[in-house]
Design a protein around this motif. Structure first.
Motif, mmCIF file in Angstrom:
data_model
loop_
_atom_site.group_PDB
_atom_site.id
_atom_site.type_symbol
_atom_site.label_atom_id
_atom_site.label_comp_id
_atom_site.label_asym_id
_atom_site.label_seq_id
_atom_site.Cartn_x
_atom_site.Cartn_y
_atom_site.Cartn_z
ATOM 1 N N UNK A 166 0.835 -1.199 0.000
ATOM 2 C CA UNK A 166 0.000 0.000 0.000
ATOM 3 C C UNK A 166 0.874 1.254 0.000
ATOM 4 N N UNK A 167 1.913 1.233 0.794
ATOM 5 C CA UNK A 167 2.819 2.369 0.882
ATOM 6 C C UNK A 167 3.524 2.632 -0.447
ATOM 7 N N UNK A 168 3.971 1.580 -1.110
ATOM 8 C CA UNK A 168 4.629 1.723 -2.414
ATOM 9 C C UNK A 168 3.656 2.300 -3.436
ATOM 10 N N UNK A 169 2.437 1.780 -3.468
ATOM 11 C CA UNK A 169 1.431 2.267 -4.428
ATOM 12 C C UNK A 169 1.135 3.755 -4.203
ATOM 13 N N UNK A 170 0.921 4.141 -2.958
ATOM 14 C CA UNK A 170 0.557 5.527 -2.677
ATOM 15 C C UNK A 170 1.717 6.475 -2.957
ATOM 16 N N UNK A 171 2.933 6.051 -2.612
ATOM 17 C CA UNK A 171 4.090 6.913 -2.851
ATOM 18 C C UNK A 171 4.370 7.054 -4.342
ATOM 19 N N UNK A 172 4.149 5.990 -5.108
ATOM 20 C CA UNK A 172 4.331 6.071 -6.562
ATOM 21 C C UNK A 172 3.373 7.092 -7.150
ATOM 22 N N UNK A 173 2.135 7.084 -6.664
ATOM 23 C CA UNK A 173 1.128 8.031 -7.148
ATOM 24 C C UNK A 173 1.515 9.456 -6.782
ATOM 25 N N UNK A 174 1.950 9.658 -5.543
ATOM 26 C CA UNK A 174 2.320 10.996 -5.097
ATOM 27 C C UNK A 174 3.563 11.506 -5.817
#
Length: 361
Positions: free
Chosen positions: A93-101
């Motif tokens: 989840x952290x990787x997905x959200x940081x990639x988006x940001x």
């Protein structure tokens, strides 16, 4: 090859998504209890803070990589284990959200389901899909050679998180981001000694073999017990592969063969939660008749502390997304990245668990 020596004072703070895209330089000292801002992938308020770094610095020139704009990049993330485990779910989840940001053009995500051959194939497939940068949570510390070789051939940097590989830094992989697992083991020994009053017959539930997490968490615990706590007697240890069902089965077996066990050290929360069930099945009260200490910081385990069933949990923070993409940005900005980037980890116990439940994952 001439490399830049990276100072140990290199510090990063994994800060909130609102400032993730900026180049950050947070200030914290090893051993402080500073609470960082929330980070991507954070279901509570516990973002990662870099404690220290070590090893030679690696630049784009050293690595043989070409400059890359992440907004035009395809990034691949290879997860090692199923997201049914809370640690892995929070990490992904952290990787997905940081990639988006960060504004990454495309994020590819695979899951090896704890199978090394599948992880090798996953990485090779992401390379074939045009991955420009790879973030890998290794299944094992050894054995990724074919995948790393394929990435090297294509000039794709590999950033490893959570588990360290035994390959060559700045040649086969860029850097390792993770916890000090040996220190986690030592802190678990401290917590178990405090919980037991310094006297206990201890069973250890080991994580999976073939990785530095299991080895270091066990060595740190045993070394600390030997050096500091003569009243803690280790009477049994057996692998339960970081799994709750195996933790329950192994704990049941150990309690049957060693009915005098009064404490359990589990290498992760999943096994500890399995042990809770096993202790109850044996007609005893977990957290009271048999003290339990583990490592991770999952919400279920921290709630078990609140409920009196687990005594302490040493945190291992899985929210690598902001730090991983921040490291990539620094690398492509020309900065040297050290071999090991070690984060700070908190601790949950009977005194603070309820107040800090929101930080658990």
């Amino acid at each position: 090859m001439k490399r830049t020596t990276f100072p140990r004072t290199w510090r990063l703070v994994a800060c909130s998504a609102a400032v993730l895209g900026a180049a950050l330089a947070g200030c914290t000292n090893p051993g402080t209890s500073e609470q960082p801002a929330g980070a991507g992938g954070n279901s509570g308020g516990d973002g990662q803070v870099v404690k220290e770094s070590s090893g030679e610095g690696c630049t784009m020139q050293d690595y043989g990589a070409e400059k890359l704009d992440l907004s035009e990049a395809v990034v691949g993330f290879s997860q090692s284990e199923p997201d049914t485990a809370a640690f892995r779910a929070a990490e992904t989840k952290s990787i997905r959200e940081a990639a988006k940001e960060t504004g990454v053009k495309k994020l590819l995500v695979t899951n090896a389901n704890n199978e090394l051959p599948k992880q090798i194939a996953d990485i090779q497939n992401m390379l074939n899909q045009g991955a420009d940068f790879l973030i890998v949570a290794p299944v094992n510390s050894d054995g990724l050679d074919p995948a790393l070789a394929a990435a090297k051939q294509k000039g794709v940097p590999v950033l490893t998180i959570d588990r360290k590989v035994t390959n060559t830094h700045c040649d086969d992989y860029l850097a390792f981001l993770g916890s000090d697992f040996y220190e986690q083991g030592k802190r678990a020994a401290d917590a178990l000694n405090e919980s037991t009053g310094g006297e206990a017959k201890v069973a250890i539930l080991l994580g999976s073999s073939g990785n530095n997490v299991t080895e270091d968490r066990n060595a740190g615990f045993k070394d600390q017990v030997k050096a500091q706590y003569p009243g803690l007697e280790i009477v049994a240890e057996q692998t339960a592969n970081f799994a709750r069902d195996e933790g329950q089965a192994v704990a049941e077996q150990l309690l049957q063969s060693n009915p005098d066990i009064t404490a359990i050290y589990a290498h992760n929360d999943e096994m500890a939660l399995g042990a809770v069930t096993a202790v109850q099945a044996a007609g005893k009260q977990p957290g009271e008749d048999i003290k339990i200490v583990s490592i991770d910081g999952t919400r279920n385990a921290v709630q078990a502390i609140v409920d009196g069933q687990i005594n302490a949990v040493i945190e291992s923070n899985p929210r690598f997304g902001p730090l991983a993409f921040e490291t990539a940005e620094k690398f492509y900005a020309g900065e040297a990245i050290p071999e090991n980037v070690i984060i700070s980890d908190d601790e949950y116990n009977r005194d603070n668990a309820e107040a800090n439940l929101g930080n658990a994952f």
